[in-house]
Design a protein around this motif. Structure first.
Motif, PDB file in Angstrom:
ATOM      1  N   VAL A  23       0.666  -0.607   0.151  1.00 23.84           N
ATOM      2  CA  VAL A  23       0.117   0.493   0.269  1.00 23.84           C
ATOM      3  C   VAL A  23       1.046   1.585   0.727  1.00 23.84           C
ATOM      4  CG1 VAL A  23      -1.902   1.338   1.252  1.00 23.84           C
ATOM      5  CG2 VAL A  23      -1.873  -1.194   1.212  1.00 23.84           C
ATOM      6  N   LEU A  24       0.930   2.355  -0.575  1.00 23.12           N
ATOM      7  CA  LEU A  24       1.010   3.275  -1.048  1.00 23.12           C
ATOM      8  C   LEU A  24       0.899   4.355   0.004  1.00 23.12           C
ATOM      9  CD1 LEU A  24       2.121   2.782  -5.046  1.00 23.12           C
ATOM     10  CD2 LEU A  24       3.662   2.383  -3.575  1.00 23.12           C
ATOM     11  N   ALA A  25       1.487   5.356  -0.278  1.00 24.54           N
ATOM     12  CA  ALA A  25       1.376   7.129   0.682  1.00 24.54           C
ATOM     13  C   ALA A  25       0.011   6.824   0.545  1.00 24.54           C
ATOM     14  CB  ALA A  25       2.092   7.895   1.202  1.00 24.54           C
ATOM     15  N   GLU A  26      -0.080   7.575  -1.299  1.00 27.23           N
ATOM     16  CA  GLU A  26      -1.386   7.880  -2.198  1.00 27.23           C
ATOM     17  C   GLU A  26      -2.341   7.051  -1.476  1.00 27.23           C
ATOM     18  OE1 GLU A  26       1.331   7.752  -3.597  1.00 27.23           O
ATOM     19  OE2 GLU A  26       2.599   8.749  -3.222  1.00 27.23           O
ATOM     20  N   GLY A  27      -2.288   5.573  -0.782  1.00 24.57           N
ATOM     21  CA  GLY A  27      -3.363   4.707  -0.705  1.00 24.57           C
ATOM     22  C   GLY A  27      -3.918   3.573  -2.422  1.00 24.57           C
ATOM     23  N   ASP A  28      -2.949   4.203  -3.039  1.00 31.16           N
ATOM     24  CA  ASP A  28      -2.647   2.867  -4.115  1.00 31.16           C
ATOM     25  C   ASP A  28      -2.013   1.551  -3.808  1.00 31.16           C
ATOM     26  OD1 ASP A  28      -3.621   4.516  -5.916  1.00 31.16           O
ATOM     27  OD2 ASP A  28      -1.505   5.186  -6.650  1.00 31.16           O
ATOM     28  N   ARG A  29      -2.074   0.632  -4.346  1.00 31.44           N
ATOM     29  CA  ARG A  29      -1.878  -0.574  -3.593  1.00 31.44           C
ATOM     30  C   ARG A  29      -1.320  -1.180  -5.271  1.00 31.44           C
ATOM     31  NH1 ARG A  29      -5.429  -2.375   1.216  1.00 31.44           N
ATOM     32  NH2 ARG A  29      -6.645  -0.354   1.828  1.00 31.44           N
ATOM     33  N   ILE A  30      -0.575  -2.113  -4.605  1.00 31.80           N
ATOM     34  CA  ILE A  30       0.341  -3.118  -5.534  1.00 31.80           C
ATOM     35  C   ILE A  30      -0.183  -4.562  -5.372  1.00 31.80           C
ATOM     36  CG2 ILE A  30       2.223  -4.053  -6.598  1.00 31.80           C
ATOM     37  CD1 ILE A  30       3.262  -1.053  -6.687  1.00 31.80           C
ATOM     38  N   LEU A  31      -0.918  -5.561  -5.408  1.00 30.11           N
ATOM     39  CA  LEU A  31      -1.417  -6.932  -5.220  1.00 30.11           C
ATOM     40  C   LEU A  31       0.338  -7.962  -5.899  1.00 30.11           C
ATOM     41  CD1 LEU A  31      -4.524  -7.463  -5.098  1.00 30.11           C
ATOM     42  CD2 LEU A  31      -2.755  -7.073  -3.314  1.00 30.11           C
ATOM     43  N   VAL A  32       0.583  -8.524  -4.789  1.00 30.92           N
ATOM     44  CA  VAL A  32       2.229  -8.862  -5.597  1.00 30.92           C
ATOM     45  C   VAL A  32       1.570 -10.690  -5.048  1.00 30.92           C
ATOM     46  CG1 VAL A  32       4.971  -9.865  -5.861  1.00 30.92           C
ATOM     47  CG2 VAL A  32       3.337  -6.997  -5.557  1.00 30.92           C
ATOM     48  N   TRP A  33       1.379 -11.369  -5.829  1.00 31.66           N
ATOM     49  CA  TRP A  33       1.646 -13.769  -5.417  1.00 31.66           C
ATOM     50  C   TRP A  33       2.637 -13.603  -5.480  1.00 31.66           C
ATOM     51  CZ3 TRP A  33      -1.936 -10.537  -8.262  1.00 31.66           C
ATOM     52  CH2 TRP A  33      -3.129 -10.802  -7.812  1.00 31.66           C
ATOM     53  N   SER A  34       3.002 -15.521  -4.875  1.00 29.93           N
ATOM     54  CA  SER A  34       4.693 -15.672  -4.559  1.00 29.93           C
ATOM     55  C   SER A  34       4.978 -15.800  -5.550  1.00 29.93           C
ATOM     56  CB  SER A  34       3.751 -16.675  -3.457  1.00 29.93           C
ATOM     57  OG  SER A  34       2.835 -17.873  -4.786  1.00 29.93           O
ATOM     58  N   ASP A  35       4.469 -16.007  -6.781  1.00 22.16           N
ATOM     59  CA  ASP A  35       5.105 -16.698  -8.483  1.00 22.16           C
ATOM     60  C   ASP A  35       5.883 -15.394  -8.912  1.00 22.16           C
ATOM     61  OD1 ASP A  35       2.700 -15.934  -8.861  1.00 22.16           O
ATOM     62  OD2 ASP A  35       2.437 -17.598 -10.060  1.00 22.16           O
ATOM     63  N   VAL A  36       5.534 -14.144  -8.278  1.00 24.84           N
ATOM     64  CA  VAL A  36       6.344 -12.936  -8.839  1.00 24.84           C
ATOM     65  C   VAL A  36       7.780 -13.898  -9.093  1.00 24.84           C
ATOM     66  CG1 VAL A  36       6.629 -11.919  -6.918  1.00 24.84           C
ATOM     67  CG2 VAL A  36       6.574 -10.476  -9.066  1.00 24.84           C
ATOM     68  N   GLU A  37       8.851 -13.095 -10.493  1.00 26.48           N
ATOM     69  CA  GLU A  37       9.252 -12.987 -10.434  1.00 26.48           C
ATOM     70  C   GLU A  37      10.563 -11.923 -10.222  1.00 26.48           C
ATOM     71  OE1 GLU A  37      11.135 -13.063 -14.899  1.00 26.48           O
ATOM     72  OE2 GLU A  37       9.576 -14.673 -15.122  1.00 26.48           O
ATOM     73  N   THR A  38      11.780 -12.094  -8.772  1.00 27.40           N
ATOM     74  CA  THR A  38      12.460 -10.999  -8.404  1.00 27.40           C
ATOM     75  C   THR A  38      12.473 -10.052  -8.854  1.00 27.40           C
ATOM     76  OG1 THR A  38      12.862 -12.916  -6.683  1.00 27.40           O
ATOM     77  CG2 THR A  38      13.794 -10.575  -6.342  1.00 27.40           C
ATOM     78  N   ALA A  39      13.205 -10.095  -9.811  1.00 28.71           N
ATOM     79  CA  ALA A  39      13.314  -9.217 -10.751  1.00 28.71           C
ATOM     80  C   ALA A  39      12.789  -7.954 -11.126  1.00 28.71           C
ATOM     81  CB  ALA A  39      14.579  -9.710 -11.841  1.00 28.71           C
ATOM     82  N   ALA A  40      11.181  -8.952 -11.982  1.00 31.05           N
ATOM     83  CA  ALA A  40      10.422  -7.790 -12.576  1.00 31.05           C
ATOM     84  C   ALA A  40       9.456  -7.423 -11.123  1.00 31.05           C
ATOM     85  CB  ALA A  40       9.480  -8.609 -12.699  1.00 31.05           C
ATOM     86  N   LEU A  41       9.716  -7.014 -10.503  1.00 27.95           N
ATOM     87  CA  LEU A  41       8.918  -6.887  -8.434  1.00 27.95           C
ATOM     88  C   LEU A  41      10.083  -6.158  -8.070  1.00 27.95           C
ATOM     89  CD1 LEU A  41       7.007  -6.222  -6.823  1.00 27.95           C
ATOM     90  CD2 LEU A  41       8.511  -8.088  -4.719  1.00 27.95           C
ATOM     91  N   SER A  42      11.454  -6.463  -8.435  1.00 31.97           N
ATOM     92  CA  SER A  42      12.665  -4.899  -8.504  1.00 31.97           C
ATOM     93  C   SER A  42      12.781  -3.835  -9.337  1.00 31.97           C
ATOM     94  CB  SER A  42      13.880  -5.530  -8.478  1.00 31.97           C
ATOM     95  OG  SER A  42      14.831  -5.039  -7.847  1.00 31.97           O
TER      96      SER A  42
END
Length: 50
Positions: A23-42
């Motif tokens: 949850v970002l400071a402005e209230g926007d949300r990002i959902l990340v599942w367990s199979d997300v690639e580390t490089a992509a999330l980074s």
């Protein structure tokens, strides 16, 4: 950041089903599942810092 337990149901597929919500400071949300690639999330996190 808030960590909440995963609420799985009987219909959930087997295997890792973990999920993280950022949850970002402005209230926007990002959902990340367990199979997300580390490089992509980074890359996403680095882009949000700008």
């Amino acid at each position: 950041m808030t960590i909440t337990p995963d609420t799985t149901t009987e219909c959930s597929p087997p295997g890792p089903t973990g999920q993280m919500e950022i949850v970002l400071a402005e209230g926007d949300r990002i959902l990340v599942w367990s199979d997300v690639e580390t490089a992509a999330l980074s890359r996403v996190v680095k882009a949000l810092r700008r």
